[in-house]
Design a protein around this motif. Sequence first.
Motif, short mmCIF file in Angstrom:
data_model
loop_
_atom_site.label_atom_id
_atom_site.label_comp_id
_atom_site.label_asym_id
_atom_site.label_seq_id
_atom_site.Cartn_x
_atom_site.Cartn_y
_atom_site.Cartn_z
N ASP A 1 9.33 -20.08 12.98
CA ASP A 1 8.63 -21.21 13.49
C ASP A 1 6.95 -21.42 13.21
OD1 ASP A 1 8.43 -23.41 15.28
OD2 ASP A 1 8.07 -22.21 17.07
N GLU A 2 6.68 -22.53 13.05
CA GLU A 2 5.42 -22.72 12.54
C GLU A 2 4.54 -23.48 13.75
OE1 GLU A 2 3.96 -25.97 12.46
OE2 GLU A 2 5.95 -26.81 13.14
N VAL A 3 3.37 -23.29 13.64
CA VAL A 3 2.16 -23.82 14.55
C VAL A 3 1.26 -24.60 13.87
CG1 VAL A 3 0.44 -23.12 16.26
CG2 VAL A 3 2.75 -22.00 16.26
N ALA B 1 5.21 -17.95 11.31
CA ALA B 1 5.86 -16.66 11.55
C ALA B 1 7.45 -16.45 11.25
CB ALA B 1 5.25 -16.05 12.76
N ALA B 2 7.72 -15.25 10.97
CA ALA B 2 9.23 -15.15 10.84
C ALA B 2 9.22 -13.63 11.61
CB ALA B 2 9.85 -14.82 9.57
N ALA C 1 14.54 -14.69 19.08
CA ALA C 1 13.56 -14.80 17.90
C ALA C 1 12.83 -15.68 17.36
CB ALA C 1 14.71 -14.20 16.69
N ILE C 2 13.03 -16.74 17.85
CA ILE C 2 12.34 -18.03 17.32
C ILE C 2 10.98 -17.94 18.27
CG2 ILE C 2 12.03 -20.88 17.45
CD1 ILE C 2 15.05 -20.64 16.54
N ALA C 3 11.10 -17.81 19.71
CA ALA C 3 10.14 -17.71 20.57
C ALA C 3 9.11 -16.71 20.20
CB ALA C 3 10.67 -17.55 21.94
N ALA C 4 9.73 -15.38 19.73
CA ALA C 4 8.69 -14.38 19.36
C ALA C 4 7.79 -14.81 17.96
CB ALA C 4 9.43 -13.21 18.81
N ALA C 5 8.60 -15.64 17.01
CA ALA C 5 7.79 -16.10 15.76
C ALA C 5 6.82 -17.18 16.39
CB ALA C 5 8.87 -16.89 14.89
N SER C 6 7.08 -18.07 17.25
CA SER C 6 6.14 -19.10 17.98
C SER C 6 4.97 -18.41 18.55
CB SER C 6 6.96 -20.07 18.92
OG SER C 6 5.95 -20.78 19.65
#
Length: 193
Positions: free
Chosen positions: A15-17, A29-30, A130-135
């Motif tokens: 995901d990106e911010v 982050a991945a 996993a996406i939440a963690a990347a976020s």
Amino acid sequence: MAAAAGLPSPVAGVDEVGRGPLAGPLVAAAVILDPARVPKGLADSKALSPARRDHLAAEIRQVALVGTAVIDAAEIDALGLGPANHAAMLRALDALPRSPAAVLADGRALPRGCALPGRAIVGGDATCAAIAAASIVAKVMRDEIMQTLDLVHPGYGWAANKGYATAAHRDALARLGVTPQHRRCFAPVAALC
């Protein structure tokens, strides 16, 4: 992690911010989670308090594989926002200490140029661990960058507004002018260049 069903392991969430701000970088982050050590309370980073995000980001970095990437304002201007967003996610995937076999990405599409199998999930930062963690990792990292940039360029309120187009930020932009951290491809900034 039901979203990963049918995909080869390990699966990285990405995901990106920072797509919307007038200033500051995009941060992606991945994360490859260890199924036996998934932090409790993972959620969309925007739904968590800053203290909870900070705690979870530290825990994620301890128990998961993490890759990050930062694309500054000048590169956003050079590439364009969409391509910069895809580039940030690809770089975060490349920065993982172990290559994933598949990708889960927040949004409507996998990062352009991603050669791995995977799925894009709209609202994935709220529904996929996993996406939440990347976020969370990306949000904490970007917020830290904006706090540092606030010290370098005082008066814009970036520690509080994180570079978004708040009334206070737009007023400061009109009074103090454009910095190297501002995205000139965004209309409110371009109007002052």
